[in-house]
Design a protein around this motif. Structure first.
Motif, mmCIF file in Angstrom:
data_model
loop_
_atom_site.group_PDB
_atom_site.id
_atom_site.type_symbol
_atom_site.label_atom_id
_atom_site.label_comp_id
_atom_site.label_asym_id
_atom_site.label_seq_id
_atom_site.Cartn_x
_atom_site.Cartn_y
_atom_site.Cartn_z
ATOM 1 N N PRO A 76 40.105 40.470 28.005
ATOM 2 C CA PRO A 76 41.345 41.157 28.393
ATOM 3 C C PRO A 76 41.184 42.128 29.568
ATOM 4 O O PRO A 76 42.076 42.215 30.411
ATOM 5 C CB PRO A 76 41.750 41.913 27.120
ATOM 6 C CG PRO A 76 41.101 41.158 26.013
ATOM 7 C CD PRO A 76 39.818 40.616 26.575
ATOM 8 N N ALA A 77 40.076 42.815 29.636
ATOM 9 C CA ALA A 77 39.884 43.768 30.741
ATOM 10 C C ALA A 77 39.821 43.055 32.082
ATOM 11 O O ALA A 77 40.428 43.503 33.067
ATOM 12 C CB ALA A 77 38.619 44.591 30.517
ATOM 13 N N LEU A 78 39.135 41.939 32.140
ATOM 14 C CA LEU A 78 39.031 41.180 33.390
ATOM 15 C C LEU A 78 40.382 40.583 33.764
ATOM 16 O O LEU A 78 40.787 40.611 34.928
ATOM 17 C CB LEU A 78 37.970 40.086 33.269
ATOM 18 C CG LEU A 78 37.731 39.248 34.521
ATOM 19 C CD1 LEU A 78 37.317 40.121 35.715
ATOM 20 C CD2 LEU A 78 36.665 38.192 34.252
ATOM 21 N N ARG A 79 41.096 40.060 32.786
ATOM 22 C CA ARG A 79 42.427 39.519 33.071
ATOM 23 C C ARG A 79 43.361 40.611 33.581
ATOM 24 O O ARG A 79 44.099 40.406 34.552
ATOM 25 C CB ARG A 79 43.018 38.839 31.829
ATOM 26 C CG ARG A 79 42.416 37.473 31.559
ATOM 27 C CD ARG A 79 43.206 36.684 30.528
ATOM 28 N NE ARG A 79 43.371 37.374 29.259
ATOM 29 C CZ ARG A 79 42.471 37.371 28.273
ATOM 30 N NH1 ARG A 79 41.342 36.702 28.407
ATOM 31 N NH2 ARG A 79 42.704 38.021 27.154
ATOM 32 N N THR A 80 43.311 41.776 32.970
ATOM 33 C CA THR A 80 44.153 42.885 33.416
ATOM 34 C C THR A 80 43.808 43.294 34.840
ATOM 35 O O THR A 80 44.697 43.515 35.668
ATOM 36 C CB THR A 80 44.026 44.090 32.463
ATOM 37 O OG1 THR A 80 44.444 43.676 31.153
ATOM 38 C CG2 THR A 80 44.867 45.263 32.928
ATOM 39 N N ALA A 81 42.528 43.387 35.150
ATOM 40 C CA ALA A 81 42.110 43.727 36.511
ATOM 41 C C ALA A 81 42.626 42.679 37.502
ATOM 42 O O ALA A 81 43.067 43.015 38.601
ATOM 43 C CB ALA A 81 40.587 43.847 36.586
ATOM 44 N N ALA A 82 42.596 41.409 37.104
ATOM 45 C CA ALA A 82 43.110 40.342 37.977
ATOM 46 C C ALA A 82 44.616 40.479 38.171
ATOM 47 O O ALA A 82 45.117 40.313 39.286
ATOM 48 C CB ALA A 82 42.755 38.971 37.400
ATOM 49 N N TYR A 83 45.343 40.798 37.101
ATOM 50 C CA TYR A 83 46.789 40.976 37.222
ATOM 51 C C TYR A 83 47.121 42.135 38.165
ATOM 52 O O TYR A 83 48.051 42.048 38.969
ATOM 53 C CB TYR A 83 47.432 41.238 35.858
ATOM 54 C CG TYR A 83 47.333 40.077 34.882
ATOM 55 C CD1 TYR A 83 47.417 38.750 35.300
ATOM 56 C CD2 TYR A 83 47.152 40.315 33.525
ATOM 57 C CE1 TYR A 83 47.320 37.702 34.399
ATOM 58 C CE2 TYR A 83 47.057 39.267 32.619
ATOM 59 C CZ TYR A 83 47.150 37.969 33.056
ATOM 60 O OH TYR A 83 47.057 36.938 32.172
ATOM 61 N N VAL A 84 46.355 43.211 38.074
ATOM 62 C CA VAL A 84 46.566 44.357 38.968
ATOM 63 C C VAL A 84 46.320 43.940 40.411
ATOM 64 O O VAL A 84 47.093 44.268 41.316
ATOM 65 C CB VAL A 84 45.664 45.547 38.565
ATOM 66 C CG1 VAL A 84 45.639 46.619 39.638
ATOM 67 C CG2 VAL A 84 46.111 46.124 37.227
ATOM 68 N N ARG A 85 45.246 43.186 40.647
ATOM 69 C CA ARG A 85 44.915 42.737 41.995
ATOM 70 C C ARG A 85 46.009 41.815 42.533
ATOM 71 O O ARG A 85 46.426 41.912 43.683
ATOM 72 C CB ARG A 85 43.556 42.021 41.948
ATOM 73 C CG ARG A 85 42.946 41.656 43.245
ATOM 74 C CD ARG A 85 42.600 42.858 44.091
ATOM 75 N NE ARG A 85 43.521 42.863 45.216
ATOM 76 C CZ ARG A 85 43.907 43.935 45.873
ATOM 77 N NH1 ARG A 85 43.440 45.110 45.551
ATOM 78 N NH2 ARG A 85 44.754 43.853 46.859
ATOM 79 N N VAL A 121 44.807 34.173 41.146
ATOM 80 C CA VAL A 121 45.555 33.294 40.241
ATOM 81 C C VAL A 121 44.685 32.096 39.857
ATOM 82 O O VAL A 121 44.606 31.722 38.674
ATOM 83 C CB VAL A 121 46.885 32.837 40.879
ATOM 84 C CG1 VAL A 121 47.524 31.715 40.071
ATOM 85 C CG2 VAL A 121 47.843 34.013 41.008
ATOM 86 N N LEU A 122 44.010 31.495 40.834
ATOM 87 C CA LEU A 122 43.112 30.377 40.530
ATOM 88 C C LEU A 122 42.019 30.797 39.555
ATOM 89 O O LEU A 122 41.655 30.032 38.662
ATOM 90 C CB LEU A 122 42.482 29.840 41.811
ATOM 91 C CG LEU A 122 43.379 29.019 42.715
ATOM 92 C CD1 LEU A 122 42.661 28.675 44.020
ATOM 93 C CD2 LEU A 122 43.819 27.744 42.010
ATOM 94 N N GLY A 123 41.510 31.997 39.743
ATOM 95 C CA GLY A 123 40.503 32.499 38.817
ATOM 96 C C GLY A 123 41.028 32.616 37.404
ATOM 97 O O GLY A 123 40.311 32.353 36.437
ATOM 98 N N LEU A 124 42.279 32.995 37.260
ATOM 99 C CA LEU A 124 42.876 33.103 35.928
ATOM 100 C C LEU A 124 43.208 31.751 35.319
ATOM 101 O O LEU A 124 43.208 31.605 34.101
ATOM 102 C CB LEU A 124 44.147 33.953 35.983
ATOM 103 C CG LEU A 124 43.937 35.438 36.181
ATOM 104 C CD1 LEU A 124 45.271 36.132 36.360
ATOM 105 C CD2 LEU A 124 43.163 36.044 35.029
#
Length: 142
Positions: A76-85, A121-124
């Motif tokens: 979840p922390a990595l996904r949240t950081a990606a969403y912020v980016r 987005v691709l990373g997610l």
């Protein structure tokens, strides 16, 4: 990685994070790196002090969000950081695309911002996570 976090392309997200953090630090030190390509210069090609001052917080935001993406624990922390980016990149695309002084520079800024957001987005989306060495391999087989 297990569960939903197993869908994340961690290496891609980490790479986006490192690149964003490095660029953010560079621009916070030398705001001209962003100002000049964006056309935020006067008639003589100089960047105003006020422009430098206003770009530094933007650059620091990129450094901080990039660092979070590079270092956040998987899940979840990595996904949240990606969403912020992604939100920051899409915000840049909208705001710079509407406000930069030159149409060609606006298009380039939008393309760059959307491009960086698309990488996150691709990373997610996942599907390309490589397993740690040896996982899923039987002994004696390669």
């Amino acid at each position: 990685m297990t569960g939903r976090s197993g869908l994340v392309r961690v290496r891609l997200l980490r790479g986006v994070g490192v690149a964003t953090a490095v660029y953010g630090v560079a621009v916070s030190v030398v705001p001209d790196l962003l100002a000049r390509p964006s056309g935020l210069v006067d008639e003589e090609g100089r960047v105003a002090s006020a422009t430098r001052i206003s770009l530094r917080p933007l650059a620091w935001r990129d450094a901080a969000s990039g660092l979070a993406l590079a270092l956040a624990p998987e899940g979840p922390a990595l996904r949240t950081a990606a969403y912020v980016r992604i939100a920051a990149d899409l915000g840049d695309a909208v705001l710079l695309g509407m406000t930069l002084p030159d149409r060609n520079r606006r298009r380039k800024a939008v393309a760059v911002s959307v491009g960086w957001g698309a990488l996150s987005v691709l990373g997610l989306l996942g599907g390309g996570v490589s397993r740690p060495v040896g996982v899923g391999l039987r002994r004696g087989r390669r």
